[in-house]
Design an enzyme around this catalytic site. Structure first.
Site, PDB file in Angstrom:
ATOM      1  N   SER A  45     -24.426 -13.252  22.809  1.00  0.00           N
ATOM      2  CA  SER A  45     -23.108 -13.228  22.166  1.00  0.00           C
ATOM      3  C   SER A  45     -22.032 -13.647  23.160  1.00  0.00           C
ATOM      4  O   SER A  45     -22.075 -13.252  24.318  1.00  0.00           O
ATOM      5  CB  SER A  45     -22.797 -11.814  21.698  1.00  0.00           C
ATOM      6  OG  SER A  45     -23.873 -11.330  20.963  1.00  0.00           O
ATOM      7  N   GLY A  51     -20.838  -6.147  13.107  1.00  0.00           N
ATOM      8  CA  GLY A  51     -22.137  -6.239  13.785  1.00  0.00           C
ATOM      9  C   GLY A  51     -22.939  -4.951  13.679  1.00  0.00           C
ATOM     10  O   GLY A  51     -24.151  -4.938  13.891  1.00  0.00           O
ATOM     11  N   ASN A  56     -12.752  -9.582  21.192  1.00  0.00           N
ATOM     12  CA  ASN A  56     -13.828  -9.765  20.211  1.00  0.00           C
ATOM     13  C   ASN A  56     -13.280  -9.864  18.776  1.00  0.00           C
ATOM     14  O   ASN A  56     -14.004  -9.614  17.818  1.00  0.00           O
ATOM     15  CB  ASN A  56     -14.835  -8.611  20.327  1.00  0.00           C
ATOM     16  CG  ASN A  56     -16.173  -8.928  19.676  1.00  0.00           C
ATOM     17  OD1 ASN A  56     -16.581 -10.095  19.609  1.00  0.00           O
ATOM     18  ND2 ASN A  56     -16.852  -7.910  19.163  1.00  0.00           N
ATOM     19  N   CYS A  77     -21.390 -16.569  24.475  1.00  0.00           N
ATOM     20  CA  CYS A  77     -21.804 -17.504  25.523  1.00  0.00           C
ATOM     21  C   CYS A  77     -21.841 -18.941  25.013  1.00  0.00           C
ATOM     22  O   CYS A  77     -22.582 -19.779  25.529  1.00  0.00           O
ATOM     23  CB  CYS A  77     -23.165 -17.105  26.085  1.00  0.00           C
ATOM     24  SG  CYS A  77     -23.104 -15.585  27.045  1.00  0.00           S
TER      25      CYS A  77
HETATM   26  C1  SPV Z   1     -23.166 -11.248  18.100  1.00  0.00           C
HETATM   27  O1  SPV Z   1     -22.517 -10.428  18.756  1.00  0.00           O
HETATM   28  O2  SPV Z   1     -24.246 -11.729  18.510  1.00  0.00           O
HETATM   29  C2  SPV Z   1     -22.687 -11.676  16.787  1.00  0.00           C
HETATM   30  C3  SPV Z   1     -21.699 -10.881  16.127  1.00  0.00           C
HETATM   31  O3  SPV Z   1     -23.186 -12.615  16.256  1.00  0.00           O
HETATM   32  S1  SPV Z   1     -22.342  -9.377  15.671  1.00  0.00           S
HETATM   33  O4  SPV Z   1     -22.234  -9.321  14.218  1.00  0.00           O
HETATM   34  O5  SPV Z   1     -21.520  -8.383  16.297  1.00  0.00           O
HETATM   35  O6  SPV Z   1     -23.720  -9.275  16.071  1.00  0.00           O
HETATM   36 MN    MN Z   2     -25.087 -13.082  17.219  1.00  0.00          MN
END
Ligand code: SPV
Ligand code: MN
Length: 605
Positions: free
Chosen positions: A251, A203, A365, A253
């Site tokens: 994220s 992310g 996570n 949810c």
């Molecule tokens: C999120 O956290 O909203 C995701 C994964 O989709 S990330 O790549 O960490 O953003």
């Molecule tokens: Mn996301």
């Protein structure tokens, strides 16, 4: 045709980071296979899993999620974004991040990757270019995005593109970034560039995920379309029809598991571009794969993806537990071993971190990266250059107290304001920091908004006004709790019923009752759907509990939302306050007639 700006970006990245070699990935089969092999050869991905195609990557213990504090907008002197956004003076930030990146690729290869965000050859297409020293990042991009090398060649010398420069920074012997206190993810809107350093968590590092997304939001704002943190799915209705929905959830949810509901079709689980095409809202998935949370993926709740993850095929697992060549995660529906290898190295039950906290077997996570095409119910329109027509949009937060499980807005504007811009949630393990802290997360996109927040709301309001028939906006809440015992009022699977109800509402095939906060489902319709979809008996008592309008809680919510905007968002559109005012008035009036807790049956009278 050669684009001199491409050469310039690569040359500058190389001058700054000083790699030993540069590998330009042409997206040929050989190049892609090479990237995959290098990810394993450098031990960024470990080939310790038995099933063919499976590898595992570990991030450092301080690098297990998106890092909000380390993510900053570079703002030229004299300008300011909304107070709620983390920002730094542009010159100061550039100097800092360039300092971290300087010589960071010594002894390594800089990989250059080109992607097409959205289907290629389409009005939605945006080109992206990333320079990175991580083969894991480059490999993940194969799974998650559409190739872009050919698109760049076709696009010509002056074409626009989004740029990302990433370095994992200093690594330890396990090939994990160690200088987490020098982590920086800086967004330079002026140059359409993002810098990311001293982090590997996807992310923060996979440029075309949340990094380019921040730049795309700004581009969309200038050009009059929407870049959203939304799933896209086809919901199957009576007579074989398919109705497309988008859904914004913070994220962790329920976004991915909604998109993957069995029997429906998944077009995307994270980022959508939405455009007004001849006054119709059409959308595409920016990505072509899933970087999904693996916790709680089990045969009962997420049967589709469970099957994919437990069969051979190209998958990168991250931050799971590995034992005897098998990946394990929390909530997988079977027991976990009491030792193995995880993000902390060799792990055993009871192992503690430096602060004395017990290290879980797999991180909450922990994730998987996989191509969407690996899923049996991947929507056939994934690469349609015209996108799909959107009929509905849902907004869902993590709201224990106020909003009912599903409701329909009175209008586009009411939905955008009361469900989207007022979205309240709690922090989750997907970002670094304390979990469970209540917060407002505007349209579930607040972490990525690179423009003043009020402008973002204005863009949404205006977008709907331009359409012949705007998608119907719904609010959902999977996390409502019982007022007496604090337990969740719904089971995980119940969301399938809400989705089917929304589909019928879009086509005007079920009635609804008008409450102060939106149109609510009728008991008989939900009872029928619970029986059809989940083979469950749905009692009146459950209905009343779930759909009771809690007046005090709703008034308190409006107050929190108003305060947030008054304090943080100087450019809030006045229309927003007007819509909230009317919602408050409706609640007060209803309280006069029916009291503090109003059963939905009252509104049928
Ligand atoms: C999120 O956290 O909203 C995701 C994964 O989709 S990330 O790549 O960490 O953003
Ligand atoms: Mn996301």
């Amino acid at each position: 045709m050669v684009n001199p700006n491409v050469h310039e970006f690569i040359a500058k990245a190389s001058d700054l980071c000083h790699p030993d070699r540069i590998f330009v990935c042409s997206d040929s089969k050989e190049d892609i296979a090479y990237v995959r092999r290098q990810a394993v050869a450098t031990c960024e991905e470990k080939a310790i899993l038995t099933l063919p195609g499976h590898t595992v990557h570990f991030d450092g213990e301080h690098d297990q999620g998106r890092d909000r504090l380390a993510t900053k907008y570079l703002v030229p002197r004299g300008l300011s974004l909304s107070k709620a956004l983390n920002q730094i003076d542009r010159q100061e930030g550039l100097a800092e991040v360039r300092g971290f990146l300087k010589d960071s690729m010594n002894g390594r290869t800089m990989i250059v990757r080109f992607v097409s965000l959205g289907p290629p050859n389409s009005m939605f297409t945006i080109l992206g270019l990333q320079c990175t020293d991580s083969w894991y990042v480059a490999h993940s991009e194969d799974l998650l995005y559409r190739p872009g090398y050919e698109q760049f060649l076709k696009a010509g010398p002056k074409s626009d593109f989004l740029r990302v420069l990433h370095s994992a920074g200093k690594l330890n012997e396990d090939i994990v970034s160690v200088e987490h206190e020098k982590k920086a993810i800086y967004i330079d809107n002026m140059d359409n560039t993002i810098y990311s350093v001293n982090t590997q968590y996807a992310g923060n590092s996979v440029g075309f995920k949340k990094l380019a997304f921040r730049l795309a939001i700004r581009k969309a704002s200038y050009e009059g379309w929407l870049a959203e943190h939304m799933l896209l799915m086809g919901v199957h209705g009576p007579g074989g029809r398919k109705t497309y929905f988008a859904g914004a959830f913070p994220s962790a949810c329920g976004k991915t598991s909604t998109a993957m509901l069995p029997g429906e079709s998944i077009l995307g689980d994270d980022i959508a571009y939405i455009r007004d095409v001849d006054s119709v809202a059409r959308a595409v998935n920016v990505e072509a794969g899933i970087f999904g949370i693996i916790q709680d993926v089990n045969p009962k709740d997420d049967s589709q993806i469970f099957k994919v993850l437990t069969n051979s095929g190209e998958i990168v697992f991250s931050n799971v537990l590995v034992k005897d060549g098998k990946p394990y995660w929390l909530g997988m529906g079977s027991d976990l071993p009491n030792e193995g290898v995880n993000f902390s190295g060799a792990w055993f039950e009871g192992k503690k971190d430096e602060l004395g906290n017990e290290i879980p077997p797999a991180h909450k996570n922990a994730r998987y990266a996989v191509s969407l095409r690996a899923l049996e119910n991947c929507d056939p329109e994934l690469d349609n250059p015209h996108g799909i027509e959107l009929s509905g949009i849902m907004y869902g937060g993590r709201d224990a107290k106020a909003y009912v499980p599903v409701q329909q807005s009175f209008s586009w504007e009411h939905g955008i304001v009361a469900y989207g811009a007022s979205l309240e949630t709690e922090t989750t393990f997907a970002t670094i920091g304390q979990e469970g802290v209540p917060e407002i997360n505007i349209m579930s996109i607040q972490d990525f908004i690179s423009i003043p927040l009020g402008q973002n709301i204005r863009n949404n309001l205006e977008f709907g006004k331009k359409l012949k028939k705007a998608p119907i906006v719904f609010g959902v809440n999977y996390f409502l709790r019982d007022r007496e015992n604090g337990k969740f009022l719904n089971a995980i699977q119940d969301k399938h019923v809400w989705i089917k109800w929304m589909e019928l509402r879009v086509h005007g095939e079920v009635d609804a009752v008008e409450s102060p906060t939106g149109y609510l489902p009728k008991y008989e319709d939900l009872r029928r759907l619970f029986s059809q979809v989940l083979n469950k008996d749905y009692t009146k008592e459950n209905y009343v509990k779930q759909f009771t309008i809690r007046v005090a809680e709703n008034l308190a919510k409006i107050e929190r939302v108003q305060r947030f905007y008054q304090e943080n968002v100087s450019d809030t559109p006045l229309e927003m306050f007007g819509i909230l005012y009317l919602q408050r008035e409706r609640l007060l009036k209803a309280r006069e007639r029916f009291g503090d807790y109003i059963s939905p049956e009252n509104f049928e009278l």
